[in-house]
Design an enzyme around this catalytic site. Structure first.
Site, PDB file in Angstrom:
ATOM      1  N   ASP A 209      19.603  32.733  99.447  1.00 11.21           N
ATOM      2  CA  ASP A 209      18.780  33.795  98.848  1.00 11.21           C
ATOM      3  C   ASP A 209      18.736  34.953  99.838  1.00 11.21           C
ATOM      4  O   ASP A 209      19.393  34.894 100.883  1.00 11.21           O
ATOM      5  CB  ASP A 209      17.375  33.267  98.505  1.00 11.21           C
ATOM      6  N   HIS A 282      20.121  38.469  94.857  1.00 10.98           N
ATOM      7  CA  HIS A 282      19.512  37.592  95.880  1.00 10.98           C
ATOM      8  C   HIS A 282      20.545  37.228  96.949  1.00 10.98           C
ATOM      9  O   HIS A 282      20.691  36.062  97.317  1.00 10.98           O
ATOM     10  CB  HIS A 282      18.947  36.325  95.222  1.00 10.98           C
ATOM     11  N   GLU A 345      17.729  38.065  88.233  1.00  9.24           N
ATOM     12  CA  GLU A 345      17.133  39.224  88.915  1.00  9.24           C
ATOM     13  C   GLU A 345      18.156  40.050  89.703  1.00  9.24           C
ATOM     14  O   GLU A 345      18.044  40.188  90.915  1.00  9.24           O
ATOM     15  CB  GLU A 345      16.013  38.741  89.853  1.00  9.24           C
ATOM     16  N   PHE A 438       5.891  25.284  89.844  1.00  9.86           N
ATOM     17  CA  PHE A 438       4.967  24.627  90.770  1.00  9.86           C
ATOM     18  C   PHE A 438       4.657  25.512  91.984  1.00  9.86           C
ATOM     19  O   PHE A 438       3.989  25.072  92.909  1.00  9.86           O
ATOM     20  CB  PHE A 438       5.530  23.268  91.225  1.00  9.86           C
ATOM     21  N   TRP A 487       9.655  27.483  94.172  1.00 12.28           N
ATOM     22  CA  TRP A 487      10.055  28.636  94.989  1.00 12.28           C
ATOM     23  C   TRP A 487       9.144  28.663  96.206  1.00 12.28           C
ATOM     24  O   TRP A 487       7.926  28.489  96.085  1.00 12.28           O
ATOM     25  CB  TRP A 487       9.932  29.917  94.166  1.00 12.28           C
ATOM     26  N   GLU A 489       8.296  30.925  98.698  1.00  8.68           N
ATOM     27  CA  GLU A 489       7.765  32.077  99.437  1.00  8.68           C
ATOM     28  C   GLU A 489       6.487  31.699 100.185  1.00  8.68           C
ATOM     29  O   GLU A 489       6.260  32.125 101.319  1.00  8.68           O
ATOM     30  CB  GLU A 489       7.452  33.230  98.474  1.00  8.68           C
TER      31      GLU A 489
HETATM   32  C1  TNX Z   1      11.624  34.467  90.162  1.00 10.02           C
HETATM   33  S1  TNX Z   1      12.805  32.073  88.773  1.00 10.02           S
HETATM   34  C2  TNX Z   1      12.754  34.057  90.831  1.00 10.02           C
HETATM   35  C3  TNX Z   1      12.667  33.662  92.237  1.00 10.02           C
HETATM   36  C4  TNX Z   1      11.278  33.793  92.773  1.00 10.02           C
HETATM   37  C5  TNX Z   1      10.303  33.302  91.718  1.00 10.02           C
HETATM   38  C6  TNX Z   1       8.882  33.245  92.150  1.00 10.02           C
HETATM   39  C7  TNX Z   1      14.049  32.846  89.258  1.00 10.02           C
HETATM   40  C8  TNX Z   1      15.307  32.462  88.658  1.00 10.02           C
HETATM   41  N1  TNX Z   1      13.931  33.834  90.180  1.00 10.02           N
HETATM   42  O1  TNX Z   1      13.600  34.382  93.007  1.00 10.02           O
HETATM   43  O2  TNX Z   1      11.170  33.057  93.946  1.00 10.02           O
HETATM   44  O3  TNX Z   1      10.396  34.162  90.604  1.00 10.02           O
HETATM   45  O4  TNX Z   1       8.099  32.563  91.191  1.00 10.02           O
END
Ligand code: TNX
Length: 556
Positions: A209, A282, A345, A438, A487, A489
């Protein structure tokens, strides 16, 4: 603290007892299996394991079932110092035996389990089914089975019963993000152990990422030496303005040898690993190492902030060679037939201002940059397919058309993407934010540790139906199953990951195992405390929010 918890537990049990009657409560407590079996018939009496108990092992055409019982024997040895014998089915004694027999009429991943007073009989069509039967037995044994040292005063009894069991869904997974915060090999294994207990079968390893590249790629060593570490990390919430950062260098990566070790560890627990290499977005950690594969040429630094970033892989031919080299190494390492290529994204602003990307669009007659992303995904997909593997991608991979029908779609932006994909004939894994994220809060208590946002309490997870009503029967066959995403973070340590994963994952396991019509939250809530007691023995830092929900329901 403990006394308070005990009183609370008693109150909960008492109120459940008053509302639902003694037989159901006692049954749920004695046969507290999660995920609940498809069919369970309680019987009187117990089978008691002792030093002389033998395993009698049949032959399985689908692999050696000895592997399926090895971990069971080893853990029992840890708490008893007995080393149970394994004999062939022909040599089986008439009593004090656990028999494992092949039965090809039992569904894939399923098992029949008969616990009698003098013998236990397991029938399955595969060793994996045997393994699941042993996870059921494990949950029927006293919780001290999970301990690390000798437990001399415990009676190792299993309540008698007849069980016929098999999962509703083929794919039952947990996604773990080791890019936002690194997790060591041992930490990864700790999580894999827990998936096995709940009969989950896939570990989705989010390896790359913006904030870190975690897998050694021999041809491109800078991916890990540069991309595996960052110089700063956001402190507190993304929403805090001004934002604060620590100035601490942090990171890590896995060598290919370590990756192989984890794959083997998971395979021993009948868990497949789905590796994810994110593209075209990413990608900042990779671009910090090899800026020539961006549109602008960089330079870049491995990100210490969360979010979505404009710098992504450029669509020039060199980038494809680079990514194909990477994927070739990943494909050679992982035996699973699926490879996740991300796809979520991806801003297109750099492509709009890039001579390479614009020339590509012109040459191909593409109308907009979304179609360029679609071209990108499709080209990578064809490469992966040429190596005999199938791609999985986040639901954005469908956005610009073009995707080959064998791509599997992970529906995260709600269920819309999954529904559209199933209608187009794609296989689908459901992982909507609203039920299965989660990283979202599980309690509204002001003392919850900082999380990314949202609210997904365990009851909400439990209520999820992976097969939307709007699909026809034929389309519904494309729903492979479910996955929860963690995820990371806001999960910088293993205890924090555990807090977010457990016990919501127990609810997920039942969502993946039973049809929604067979599920009942009140019944699940009666079985969960036994699992939590097991987690206490194992030292897992699970969230106690489940008790709050129950208190609320009981009008406290
Ligand atoms: C969206 S879910 C993302 C992640 C982030 C997450 C945080 C997805 C395919 N992409 O890059 O960490 O939201 O909830």
């Amino acid at each position: 603290m403990l006394a308070k918890k005990n009183t609370l537990m008693k109150k909960i049990f008492l109120s459940l007892f008053l509302t639902s009657g003694i037989s159901v409560s006692l049954l749920a407590a004695e046969y507290a299996i999660i995920p609940a079996p498809q069919r369970l018939k309680p019987q009187n009496g117990v089978f008691e394991l002792n030093k002389q108990t033998k395993f009698a092992l049949g032959t399985f055409s689908d692999g050696d079932a000895r592997q399926a019982i090895q971990l069971f024997i080893r853990q029992l040895a840890a708490v008893t110092s007995w080393n149970l014998d394994v004999v062939s089915l022909k040599e089986a004694p008439s009593g004090n035996v656990i028999m494992l027999k092949e039965n090809k009429t039992v569904p894939a991943e399923g098992y029949n389990l008969t616990v009698g007073k003098t013998k236990i009989v397991i029938e399955a069509s595969t060793p994996k089914g045997c393994f699941y039967a042993l996870q059921t037995i494990r949950q029927l044994l006293p919780k001290e089975y999970e301990a690390t040292g000798s437990q001399p005063s415990v009676k190792w009894s299993v309540p008698c019963c007849d069980i016929n069991d098999a999962p509703k869904y083929r794919y039952r997974g947990l996604h773990v993000d080791v890019a936002r915060h690194f997790a060591t090999i041992d930490e990864v294994k700790t999580i894999i152990d827990q998936l096995a207990l709940l009969k989950l079968n896939t570990f989705h390893w989010h390896l790359t990422d913006d904030q870190g590249w975690r897998i050694e790629i021999k041809k491109y060593p800078l991916l890990t030496s540069v991309g595996g570490f960052r110089d700063r990390t956001l402190i507190g919430s993304y929403k805090d303005i001004p934002r604060k950062f620590d100035q601490t260098r942090t990171g890590g990566f896995y060598t290919q040898e370590e990756v192989k070790d984890v794959i083997k560890y998971a395979a021993d627990r009948y868990i497949d690993i789905l590796p994810e290499i994110e593209m075209p977005g990413h990608a900042i950690a990779a671009l910090a190492a090899y800026p020539q594969y961006s549109c602008s040429g960089g330079p870049f630094q491995v990100e210490g902030l969360w979010g979505i970033f404009n710098d992504v892989f450029c669509t020039k031919d060199d980038t494809f060679s680079f990514l194909e080299d990477i994927l070739s190494e990943v494909i050679a390492l992982f035996p699973y037939k699926y490879i996740h290529i991300g796809g979520d994204e991806c801003p297109t602003i750099r492509w709009q201002n890039c001579a390479h990307c614009q020339a590509r669009m012109k040459e191909l007659g593409l109308k907009n940059e979304r179609q360029l992303q679609s071209y990108f995904t499709h080209r990578i997909e064809q490469f992966v397919n040429s190596k005999g593997k199938i791609v999985v991608g986040w639901d954005e991979i469908l956005d610009g058309g073009l995707t080959a029908p064998n791509a599997v779609v992970m529906s995260w932006r709600g269920e819309k993407g999954g529904i559209a994909a199933a209608r187009l004939g794609h296989d689908v894994i459901m992982t909507p934010t609203t039920y299965l994220y989660f990283d979202y809060y599980q309690s509204q208590s002001p003392s919850e540790p900082l999380a990314i946002g949202g609210y997904v309490p365990i009851e909400k997870v439990y209520s999820y139906n992976p097969t939307p009503d709007s699909l026809t029967q034929e389309q519904a066959t494309h729903i492979l199953g479910v996955q929860a995403n963690t995820w990371a973070e806001y999960m910088s340590t293993l205890p924090q990951r555990e807090y977010m994963i457990f016990p919501r994952i127990a609810a997920l396991s039942e969502v993946g195992w039973l049809d929604i019509k067979q599920r009942n939250y009140a019944d699940f809530a009666k079985r969960l405390p036994a699992l939590l007691a097991r987690y206490d023995v194992m030292g897992i830092n699970y969230s106690k929010a489940f008790y709050e929900t129950l208190e609320k329901e009981n009008g406290k």
